[in-house]
Design an enzyme around this catalytic site. Structure first.
Site, PDB file in Angstrom:
ATOM      1  N   HIS A  60       1.075  11.772  42.987  1.00 13.71           N
ATOM      2  CA  HIS A  60       1.045  11.351  44.386  1.00 13.71           C
ATOM      3  C   HIS A  60       0.492   9.930  44.517  1.00 13.71           C
ATOM      4  O   HIS A  60      -0.035   9.366  43.565  1.00 13.71           O
ATOM      5  CB  HIS A  60       0.187  12.303  45.224  1.00 13.71           C
ATOM      6  CG  HIS A  60       0.837  13.623  45.498  1.00 13.71           C
ATOM      7  ND1 HIS A  60       0.873  14.642  44.570  1.00 13.71           N
ATOM      8  CD2 HIS A  60       1.489  14.091  46.600  1.00 13.71           C
ATOM      9  CE1 HIS A  60       1.508  15.689  45.084  1.00 13.71           C
ATOM     10  NE2 HIS A  60       1.899  15.380  46.307  1.00 13.71           N
ATOM     11  N   LYS A  99      -4.063   9.852  48.730  1.00 12.27           N
ATOM     12  CA  LYS A  99      -4.149  11.298  48.941  1.00 12.27           C
ATOM     13  C   LYS A  99      -5.569  11.759  48.651  1.00 12.27           C
ATOM     14  O   LYS A  99      -6.150  11.427  47.612  1.00 12.27           O
ATOM     15  CB  LYS A  99      -3.151  12.030  48.028  1.00 12.27           C
ATOM     16  CG  LYS A  99      -3.105  13.537  48.246  1.00 12.27           C
ATOM     17  CD  LYS A  99      -1.995  14.170  47.444  1.00 12.27           C
ATOM     18  CE  LYS A  99      -1.958  15.685  47.604  1.00 12.27           C
ATOM     19  NZ  LYS A  99      -1.817  16.111  49.012  1.00 12.27           N
TER      20      LYS A  99
END
Length: 247
Positions: A133, A137
Site C-alpha cells: 500500500h 496508510k
C-alpha cells in the site's frame, strides 16, 4: 431512491465514493460529511444509509448514532476486533431492522482474490500473504490481508490441513512478518502504490500466486454501491461484502 450519506467524504476514498453515489441513477446523495460536520445532518437530510470511510477512532460512535436511528451502514473503516464486533451485535440486537456491513475491501476484484485464495489454500502445503500500500496508510497489515488470512486459515482447518511448514529458529524481529491464525502476512508501504495484495501458495514442485491490484481508488466504488443497494435486505451484522454479492 435510497437517500445516502458518506462519512469521511473529505478524504480521498470518501470523495470517490461520494461522486459515485451522486452519479448513480438509483441513489440520492444527501450529505457529504467530514470530521467537523455534525452527525445530526444525517437526521436532517433523511439519510437511509451511510458509507463510513472515516477512522478507527471515529467509526464506533458513528455506527452507534446510525443504528439507534435506523440508518443502514456500509463500513470500509478498519480496526474491528472481536470486542468491537460484539458491541455492534449488541446494538443491532436492539434495532433488528438495521443492517451493518463491515467490508475490509470494496473492490470486486479484491473480493474475488480472497475467495479464490481460500478455495486454493487446502491444496497447497505453504501459503503466505504480501500486501502493498501507499505510505500514508495508517494500519498494518491491511484489513484485506487480515480477512484473507482468516479465510485461508478457516479453509485449511475445514479441510484438515496441518500447519504451514516453517523451520525458522533465528530471525530478526519482524523478518517473517505478522502471523494471523498461523498465516504469515508481510506489509510493504511504498510511494506510488494504491492497494495491492498477493497470496503465494506452494506445494512440491510448483507455486501459485493470486494477485490483485487496485490502480485507482475508483475501483472501490462499484462494490460500495452494490453494498448500499443490498444492505436493506440484510439486517444485522455482516462481515464481508461478498455475502451481499453472492460470492
Amino acid at each position: 431512491m435510497m437517500k445516502v450519506a458518506v462519512l469521511g467524504a473529505s478524504g480521498k476514498l470518501g470523495s470517490v465514493i461520494s461522486d459515485a453515489v451522486d452519479a448513480a441513477d438509483d441513489l440520492d446523495l444527501v450529505a457529504r460529511i467530514g470530521s467537523r460536520d455534525s452527525l445530526e445532518t444525517l437526521v436532517e437530510t433523511g439519510a437511509e444509509a451511510v458509507v463510513d470511510v472515516t477512522t478507527p477512532a471515529a467509526v464506533m460512535e458513528n455506527l452507534r448514532f446510525c443504528i439507534e436511528r435506523g440508518i443502514h451502514a456500509i463500513v470500509g473503516t478498519t480496526g474491528f476486533d472481536e470486542e468491537r464486533l460484539a458491541t455492534l451485535r449488541g446494538w443491532l440486537d436492539e434495532h433488528p431492522r438495521v443492517g451493518v456491513v463491515i467490508a475490509p475491501n470494496f473492490s470486486i476484484g479484491a473480493l474475488l482474490m480472497m475467495q479464490l485464495a481460500a478455495k486454493a489454500a487446502p491444496f497447497f502445503e505453504s501459503v503466505e500473504i504480501v500486501e502493498l500500500h501507499h505510505p500514508t496508510k495508517a494500519d498494518a497489515p491491511s484489513g484485506t490481508a487480515q480477512r484473507t488470512a482468516a479465510l485461508i486459515a478457516d479453509a485449511r482447518r475445514e479441510a484438515g490441513v496441518g500447519p504451514v511448514p516453517d523451520a525458522t529458529t533465528t530471525a530478526l524481529e519482524g523478518a517473517r512478518g505478522a502471523e494471523i491464525d498461523g498465516i504469515h502476512v508481510h506489509a510493504l508501504r511504498i510511494r506510488g502504490l494504491v492497494a495491492h495484495q498477493e497470496v503465494v501458495l506452494g506445494g512440491v514442485g510448483e507455486t501459485l500466486t493470486i494477485r490483485h491490484d487496485s490502480l485507482d481508488r475508483a475501483s472501490f466504488a462499484p462494490g460500495a454501491l452494490a453494498g448500499l443497494r443490498a444492505v436493506p435486505a440484510h439486517p444485522g451484522l455482516t462481515i464481508g461484502l461478498e455475502h451481499l454479492l453472492g460470492l
